[in-house]
Design a protein around this motif. Structure first.
Motif, PDB file in Angstrom:
ATOM      1  N   GLY A 129       0.813  -1.211   0.000  1.00  0.00           N
ATOM      2  CA  GLY A 129       0.000   0.000   0.000  1.00  0.00           C
ATOM      3  C   GLY A 129       0.845   1.258   0.000  1.00  0.00           C
ATOM      4  O   GLY A 129       0.548   2.227  -0.701  1.00  0.00           O
ATOM      5  N   VAL A 130       1.914   1.256   0.802  1.00  0.00           N
ATOM      6  CA  VAL A 130       2.824   2.402   0.842  1.00  0.00           C
ATOM      7  C   VAL A 130       3.563   2.543  -0.490  1.00  0.00           C
ATOM      8  O   VAL A 130       3.778   3.660  -0.984  1.00  0.00           O
ATOM      9  CB  VAL A 130       3.832   2.239   2.000  1.00  0.00           C
ATOM     10  N   HIS A 131       3.939   1.401  -1.082  1.00  0.00           N
ATOM     11  CA  HIS A 131       4.633   1.434  -2.371  1.00  0.00           C
ATOM     12  C   HIS A 131       3.742   2.041  -3.455  1.00  0.00           C
ATOM     13  O   HIS A 131       4.202   2.870  -4.253  1.00  0.00           O
ATOM     14  CB  HIS A 131       5.041   0.016  -2.758  1.00  0.00           C
ATOM     15  N   ILE A 132       2.463   1.659  -3.477  1.00  0.00           N
ATOM     16  CA  ILE A 132       1.527   2.219  -4.454  1.00  0.00           C
ATOM     17  C   ILE A 132       1.362   3.723  -4.214  1.00  0.00           C
ATOM     18  O   ILE A 132       1.359   4.525  -5.160  1.00  0.00           O
ATOM     19  CB  ILE A 132       0.171   1.502  -4.369  1.00  0.00           C
ATOM     20  N   PHE A 133       1.233   4.101  -2.958  1.00  0.00           N
ATOM     21  CA  PHE A 133       1.082   5.524  -2.629  1.00  0.00           C
ATOM     22  C   PHE A 133       2.266   6.332  -3.167  1.00  0.00           C
ATOM     23  O   PHE A 133       2.081   7.403  -3.758  1.00  0.00           O
ATOM     24  CB  PHE A 133       0.962   5.692  -1.117  1.00  0.00           C
ATOM     25  N   LYS A 134       3.473   5.826  -2.974  1.00  0.00           N
ATOM     26  CA  LYS A 134       4.654   6.574  -3.394  1.00  0.00           C
ATOM     27  C   LYS A 134       4.815   6.563  -4.910  1.00  0.00           C
ATOM     28  O   LYS A 134       5.397   7.497  -5.470  1.00  0.00           O
ATOM     29  CB  LYS A 134       5.894   5.991  -2.717  1.00  0.00           C
ATOM     30  N   GLU A 135       4.322   5.539  -5.572  1.00  0.00           N
ATOM     31  CA  GLU A 135       4.367   5.532  -7.033  1.00  0.00           C
ATOM     32  C   GLU A 135       3.374   6.517  -7.624  1.00  0.00           C
ATOM     33  O   GLU A 135       3.658   7.192  -8.616  1.00  0.00           O
ATOM     34  CB  GLU A 135       4.078   4.123  -7.564  1.00  0.00           C
ATOM     35  N   VAL A 136       2.195   6.611  -7.012  1.00  0.00           N
ATOM     36  CA  VAL A 136       1.122   7.423  -7.586  1.00  0.00           C
ATOM     37  C   VAL A 136       1.280   8.894  -7.236  1.00  0.00           C
ATOM     38  O   VAL A 136       1.141   9.766  -8.102  1.00  0.00           O
ATOM     39  CB  VAL A 136      -0.254   6.897  -7.115  1.00  0.00           C
ATOM     40  N   PHE A 137       1.587   9.210  -5.986  1.00  0.00           N
ATOM     41  CA  PHE A 137       1.565  10.615  -5.568  1.00  0.00           C
ATOM     42  C   PHE A 137       2.921  11.318  -5.704  1.00  0.00           C
ATOM     43  O   PHE A 137       3.027  12.260  -6.497  1.00  0.00           O
ATOM     44  CB  PHE A 137       1.009  10.723  -4.143  1.00  0.00           C
ATOM     45  N   PRO A 138       3.973  10.909  -4.981  1.00  0.00           N
ATOM     46  CA  PRO A 138       5.234  11.650  -5.183  1.00  0.00           C
ATOM     47  C   PRO A 138       5.776  11.535  -6.602  1.00  0.00           C
ATOM     48  O   PRO A 138       6.259  12.515  -7.166  1.00  0.00           O
ATOM     49  CB  PRO A 138       6.183  10.989  -4.161  1.00  0.00           C
ATOM     50  N   ARG A 139       5.689  10.333  -7.218  1.00  0.00           N
ATOM     51  CA  ARG A 139       6.265  10.132  -8.548  1.00  0.00           C
ATOM     52  C   ARG A 139       5.238  10.354  -9.655  1.00  0.00           C
ATOM     53  O   ARG A 139       5.589  10.329 -10.844  1.00  0.00           O
ATOM     54  CB  ARG A 139       6.840   8.721  -8.653  1.00  0.00           C
ATOM     55  N   THR A 140       3.971  10.551  -9.300  1.00  0.00           N
ATOM     56  CA  THR A 140       2.863  10.798 -10.238  1.00  0.00           C
ATOM     57  C   THR A 140       2.861   9.799 -11.401  1.00  0.00           C
ATOM     58  O   THR A 140       2.614  10.154 -12.550  1.00  0.00           O
ATOM     59  CB  THR A 140       2.921  12.238 -10.791  1.00  0.00           C
ATOM     60  N   ASN A 141       3.145   8.540 -11.089  1.00  0.00           N
ATOM     61  CA  ASN A 141       3.157   7.480 -12.096  1.00  0.00           C
ATOM     62  C   ASN A 141       1.834   6.719 -11.999  1.00  0.00           C
ATOM     63  O   ASN A 141       1.759   5.628 -11.429  1.00  0.00           O
ATOM     64  CB  ASN A 141       4.343   6.544 -11.861  1.00  0.00           C
ATOM     65  N   TYR A 142       0.786   7.295 -12.556  1.00  0.00           N
ATOM     66  CA  TYR A 142      -0.561   6.778 -12.360  1.00  0.00           C
ATOM     67  C   TYR A 142      -0.782   5.450 -13.069  1.00  0.00           C
ATOM     68  O   TYR A 142      -1.471   4.569 -12.541  1.00  0.00           O
ATOM     69  CB  TYR A 142      -1.591   7.812 -12.843  1.00  0.00           C
ATOM     70  N   GLY A 143      -0.242   5.283 -14.234  1.00  0.00           N
ATOM     71  CA  GLY A 143      -0.438   4.035 -14.973  1.00  0.00           C
ATOM     72  C   GLY A 143       0.195   2.858 -14.265  1.00  0.00           C
ATOM     73  O   GLY A 143      -0.440   1.806 -14.078  1.00  0.00           O
ATOM     74  N   TYR A 144       1.447   3.004 -13.866  1.00  0.00           N
ATOM     75  CA  TYR A 144       2.151   1.915 -13.193  1.00  0.00           C
ATOM     76  C   TYR A 144       1.544   1.642 -11.819  1.00  0.00           C
ATOM     77  O   TYR A 144       1.395   0.483 -11.416  1.00  0.00           O
ATOM     78  CB  TYR A 144       3.630   2.268 -13.056  1.00  0.00           C
ATOM     79  N   GLY A 145       1.166   2.682 -11.094  1.00  0.00           N
ATOM     80  CA  GLY A 145       0.512   2.492  -9.798  1.00  0.00           C
ATOM     81  C   GLY A 145      -0.813   1.768  -9.926  1.00  0.00           C
ATOM     82  O   GLY A 145      -1.161   0.934  -9.088  1.00  0.00           O
TER      83      GLY A 145
END
Length: 292
Positions: free
Chosen positions: A245-261
């Motif tokens: 869950g934390v990994h998804i959060f950091k992929e989507v929000f700080p890195r703004t990688n919505y597709g990969y998240g």
């Protein structure tokens, strides 16, 4: 026919809410997972890349490490909650002075929001001001610093989850134990069965559906733990508590990688369904064999 129409009419608002806030977002996340999308990049458009996100996560060491840490976290947390929850449920089944007070205190963690739980445990485990490091140092000479020790951070996150959610398990098992008929227990005692035999052959099979439902709820919640851990450790030290869950959060929000998240979210949902199905089959198979 009229009653069926009335039933569907009464269910319509609930089905509409579930569809708008459950089914529609799910299909949207699945759609996004097949795209490369960073809405804050120079090119904010979605770029279809097929299954590239899913292929990438299979070889993503960070994701695999977070998945392994999550499995360990879920295993120790859920098992501990089941054991403690059953022991507390049995204790609360008996009468003792202050029973109502202790039951009230026991259930208080359930009314706290996860982010509040993480904040409270952050204060309690900070080396300079936290009560837990000070007590451990004064009583046992142990220096607790979850910002430096990966093992300590992992253990504290498990203990925090157990503290937060054991009351839910306790309440579920109390409801199951209260509803059990007394005849099988009396018959077992007449036949000379001990407490251990009664537990394994009478109590556990009868409360198995409640245990299964509780495990499902806790398993799904533990797999998507974000708030408490993010507030307590931020996923650190290093990646020791960077659960899925934390990994998804950091992929989507700080890195703004919505597709990969989104792709990671779909895979985690699939794995959760598979694990729940395996547990369901594993717990029902012995019962069906016994009936046969």
């Amino acid at each position: 026919m009229h009653s069926n129409r009335l039933g569907w009419l009464l269910l319509a608002p609930t089905l509409l809410v579930l569809g708008l806030f459950g089914v529609v977002p799910f299909f949207y996340v699945v759609w996004v997972s097949f795209h490369q999308w960073n809405p804050f990049a120079a090119n904010p458009d979605m770029i279809f890349n097929g299954a590239e996100n899913f292929r990438r996560l299979v070889f993503d060491e960070a994701f695999l490490a977070s998945l392994g840490a999550t499995v360990s976290f879920v295993f120790f947390a859920v098992i501990s909650e089941l054991v403690l929850g059953y022991m507390l449920a049995q204790a609360f089944m008996k009468d003792f002075p202050g029973k109502g007070f202790f039951r009230t205190i026991h259930t208080l963690p359930l009314i706290m929001a996860p982010i509040i739980v993480g904040s409270v445990w952050k204060l309690m485990t900070t080396p300079s001001i936290g009560i837990i490091p000070n007590l451990l140092d004064s009583w046992f000479g142990f220096d607790l610093n979850i910002g430096q020790s990966a093992a300590a951070a992992f253990i504290v996150t498990v203990v925090m989850d157990v503290w937060h959610w054991t009351p839910l398990v306790t309440l579920s098992l109390i409801a199951a134990l209260v509803s059990l008929p007394q005849d099988p227990f009396e018959q077992a005692q007449i036949d000379g069965a001990g407490k251990r035999q009664i537990f394994w052959h009478v109590t556990l099979p009868m409360i198995a559906p409640a245990v299964l439902a509780t495990v499902f709820i806790r398993l799904m919640d533990a797999l998507r733990t974000v708030d408490e851990v993010l507030m307590l450790t931020g996923g650190g030290p290093g990646a020791a508590t960077r659960y899925v869950g934390v990994h998804i959060f950091k992929e989507v929000f700080p890195r703004t990688n919505y597709g990969y998240g989104s792709a990671i979210s779909v895979i985690v949902l699939y794995l959760t369904i598979v694990v729940c199905w395996l547990l369901y089959v594993g717990m029902l198979a012995p019962r069906n064999t016994g009936k046969g």
